[in-house]
Design an enzyme around this catalytic site. Structure first.
Site, mmCIF file in Angstrom:
data_model
loop_
_atom_site.group_PDB
_atom_site.id
_atom_site.type_symbol
_atom_site.label_atom_id
_atom_site.label_comp_id
_atom_site.label_asym_id
_atom_site.label_seq_id
_atom_site.Cartn_x
_atom_site.Cartn_y
_atom_site.Cartn_z
ATOM 1 N N ASP A 125 -56.171 60.126 43.590
ATOM 2 C CA ASP A 125 -55.642 59.011 42.810
ATOM 3 C C ASP A 125 -55.652 57.681 43.554
ATOM 4 O O ASP A 125 -56.001 56.645 42.970
ATOM 5 C CB ASP A 125 -54.241 59.334 42.295
ATOM 6 C CG ASP A 125 -53.285 59.810 43.374
ATOM 7 O OD1 ASP A 125 -53.686 59.907 44.553
ATOM 8 O OD2 ASP A 125 -52.109 60.114 43.033
ATOM 9 N N SER A 170 -52.765 57.453 52.390
ATOM 10 C CA SER A 170 -52.297 57.479 50.997
ATOM 11 C C SER A 170 -50.777 57.556 50.896
ATOM 12 O O SER A 170 -50.163 56.939 50.024
ATOM 13 C CB SER A 170 -52.915 58.670 50.258
ATOM 14 O OG SER A 170 -54.312 58.533 50.181
ATOM 15 N N HIS A 179 -5.800 76.764 32.444
ATOM 16 C CA HIS A 179 -6.374 78.008 31.921
ATOM 17 C C HIS A 179 -6.500 77.972 30.398
ATOM 18 O O HIS A 179 -6.555 79.018 29.749
ATOM 19 C CB HIS A 179 -5.559 79.224 32.356
ATOM 20 C CG HIS A 179 -5.290 79.284 33.828
ATOM 21 N ND1 HIS A 179 -6.209 79.780 34.733
ATOM 22 C CD2 HIS A 179 -4.218 78.879 34.553
ATOM 23 C CE1 HIS A 179 -5.702 79.691 35.948
ATOM 24 N NE2 HIS A 179 -4.499 79.155 35.879
ATOM 25 N N SER A 196 -23.666 70.512 9.024
ATOM 26 C CA SER A 196 -24.240 71.847 8.897
ATOM 27 C C SER A 196 -25.135 71.883 7.668
ATOM 28 O O SER A 196 -24.818 71.269 6.646
ATOM 29 C CB SER A 196 -23.121 72.897 8.762
ATOM 30 O OG SER A 196 -23.635 74.149 8.319
ATOM 31 N N SER A 197 -26.234 72.631 7.785
ATOM 32 C CA SER A 197 -27.116 72.784 6.628
ATOM 33 C C SER A 197 -26.520 73.721 5.593
ATOM 34 O O SER A 197 -26.920 73.714 4.428
ATOM 35 C CB SER A 197 -28.482 73.317 7.082
ATOM 36 O OG SER A 197 -28.344 74.622 7.637
ATOM 37 N N LYS A 230 -18.399 70.891 7.740
ATOM 38 C CA LYS A 230 -18.469 70.897 9.200
ATOM 39 C C LYS A 230 -18.604 69.489 9.789
ATOM 40 O O LYS A 230 -19.371 68.657 9.319
ATOM 41 C CB LYS A 230 -19.652 71.747 9.673
ATOM 42 C CG LYS A 230 -19.529 73.238 9.378
ATOM 43 C CD LYS A 230 -18.349 73.876 10.110
ATOM 44 C CE LYS A 230 -18.536 73.939 11.602
ATOM 45 N NZ LYS A 230 -19.591 74.847 12.054
ATOM 46 N N ARG A 266 -43.578 64.550 40.891
ATOM 47 C CA ARG A 266 -44.164 63.981 39.670
ATOM 48 C C ARG A 266 -43.372 64.419 38.440
ATOM 49 O O ARG A 266 -43.363 63.734 37.420
ATOM 50 C CB ARG A 266 -45.630 64.405 39.541
ATOM 51 C CG ARG A 266 -46.551 63.788 40.587
ATOM 52 C CD ARG A 266 -47.989 64.218 40.364
ATOM 53 N NE ARG A 266 -48.836 63.940 41.495
ATOM 54 C CZ ARG A 266 -49.475 62.784 41.725
ATOM 55 N NH1 ARG A 266 -49.325 61.792 40.874
ATOM 56 N NH2 ARG A 266 -50.250 62.634 42.784
#
Length: 453
Positions: A90, A115, A162, A283-284, A289, A331
């Site tokens: 590169d 490099s 707790h 919600s569907s 919801k 990367r």
């Protein structure tokens, strides 16, 4: 292939692995190949400029590079990629393309450099740029948290240990805790940014055999970096490990606050909830919801950011003066960790800013268990009245368990007043005094002064 299924350029493949759904443009731009190549050029041009001042290369070489750059050329990523497809390297592909644009004077670029001088110094710049955005994100989040903390400074709610009712706190204290935690995260990121912002222009194996150390100092000053004391051809990866570990800790703080909000939004609790916008659907299948989808999403994103810390730590141990095993890792984690954390911080800021808080429900939950939250004060009062701690505990617990088993229908105050052993030590008025909610909140100002100054 790109995320959308179309072929991506080599440079773009290397730069961007993020999910667009969780990415914001300013942070993405840092990792675009155009920005990377711009930084590469500045490194090479500043180095050539320093070499010219030292008399190693002609001044005309540096002048030619800057003159070309002054015309605001468009970096042709596709052309560089085409060269790399042949060279399989590169940096060489980039230098070849620049030489084609600048002409004969470009032969003096990269004199005595390797490099890694370009790649590592560039990564330092990119991570510094990313850190600046993340610091701005943290500032915005801290402002939102502080506003909500003071808004609910004295809004009482139950503290839980707790997951079980413990003693009263305030919602403002919950926000103050988050503010203090993210302030520490900000301090760590400032330190990590300073640690990562180093420049290495030291040549093969880092000995400066073919390039003067003054070149490195010049480039570092121009790019706002410090000089890497010993670069062994690459910048030591402990710096990067600390940087990504810091991002991971900040992500964990995001998750901690997100989980708190998720718990508070549970139907059985419902002391706070994410803003639910007009037209939003939860919600569907179930129209009723209202789910904590943003904070659940933040929990997942935090896991991703943390996952990048481990490979950064594994990059520290490289062979001798360098190997390339770290390159592929970085990367990925460079763009992904910073882009994801940037998005998560912005999302959390929005959640906090619009968070719906329900003080009446907080008070209802405080009162739910018949005064059990005041048990410790009675325990301490009995010990001060002459009973042993063991006997005091037995007296309070036997009454508290009756309240617990009645699901709060019975009153701890009433039961204690009717307990002969307790009554022998404390008057009804003294018992009543131990059920004062304000007692638990009397040091809130002290805590706020410590957190906010």
């Amino acid at each position: 292939m790109s995320l959308l299924g179309a072929p991506a350029t080599l440079s773009r493949q290397k730069a961007l692995r993020m999910v667009p759904r969780y990415a914001r443009p300013d942070m993405v731009a840092i990792w675009e190949p155009e920005n990377r190549f711009k930084i590469w050029f500045e490194i090479e041009a500043h180095a050539t400029e320093a070499l010219a001042k030292l008399g190693v290369v002609p001044k005309s070489a540096a002048d030619a590079l800057w003159a070309w750059w002054a015309t605001n050329p468009k970096i042709d990523v596709a052309a560089i990629d085409a060269i790399e497809a042949v060279t399989k390297h590169d940096v060489i592909a980039f230098l070849t393309w620049v030489a084609e644009q600048v002409g004969d004077e470009a032969r003096f670029m990269h004199q005595g450099m390797t490099s890694s001088d370009v790649l590592d110094t560039c990564l330092a710049v990119q991570l510094s740029q990313a850190a600046d955005i993340l610091l701005a994100d943290l500032d915005a989040l801290l402002d939102a948290i502080k506003r909500r903390a003071f808004e609910h400074k004295m809004t009482p709610c139950i503290g839980r240990s707790h997951g079980i009712h413990a003693e009263p706190v305030t919602f403002g204290l919950k926000m103050a805790e988050a503010y203090a935690e993210f302030s520490r995260g900000r301090d760590r990121l400032i330190a990590a940014r300073k640690d990562i912002a180093t420049c290495a222009i030291s040549g093969a194996v880092g000995t400066f055999a073919n390039i003067d150390p003054r070149v490195e100092a010049h480039v570092a000053a121009k790019l706002g970096l410090t000089v890497e004391p010993v670069s062994t051809q690459i910048i030591p990866r402990d710096r990067h490990a600390m940087f990504f570990a810091t991002l991971g800790v900040i992500a964990s703080s995001i998750e901690r606050l997100a989980v708190e909000i998720r718990h508070l939004q549970r139907t059985e609790v419902l002391e706070a909830e994410e803003y639910f916008s007009p037209g939003q659907k939860g919600s569907s299948a179930m129209p009723h919801k209202r789910n904590p989808v943003l904070t659940e999403n933040l929990t997942g994103l935090a896991r991703m950011v943390r996952s990048y810390a481990m490979p950064a730590m594994e990059n520290v141990a490289l062979w001798h003066e360098r190997d390339i095993s770290h390159s592929s890792v970085e990367r990925y984690i460079g763009p992904d960790a910073t882009i994801t954390l940037d998005f998560a911080l912005a999302r959390l800021t929005g959640v906090v800013d619009k968070l719906l808080v329900y003080p009446a429900r907080m008070q209802k939950n405080l009162d739910k268990m018949g005064g059990l939250v005041h048990s410790q004060r009675v325990l301490l009062a009995l010990t001060q009245a002459g009973a042993s701690r063991e006997d005091s505990y037995v007296m309070v617990q036997r009454n508290a368990m009756k309240v617990w088993e009645s699901d709060g229908v019975l009153s701890l105050l009433d039961l204690l007043k009717a307990d002969a052993d307790v009554a022998a030590l404390l008057t009804p008025r003294e018992i009543e005094e131990k059920f004062d909610l304000g007692y638990h909140l009397r040091h809130v100002d002290t805590i706020f002064d410590r957190v906010f100054g």
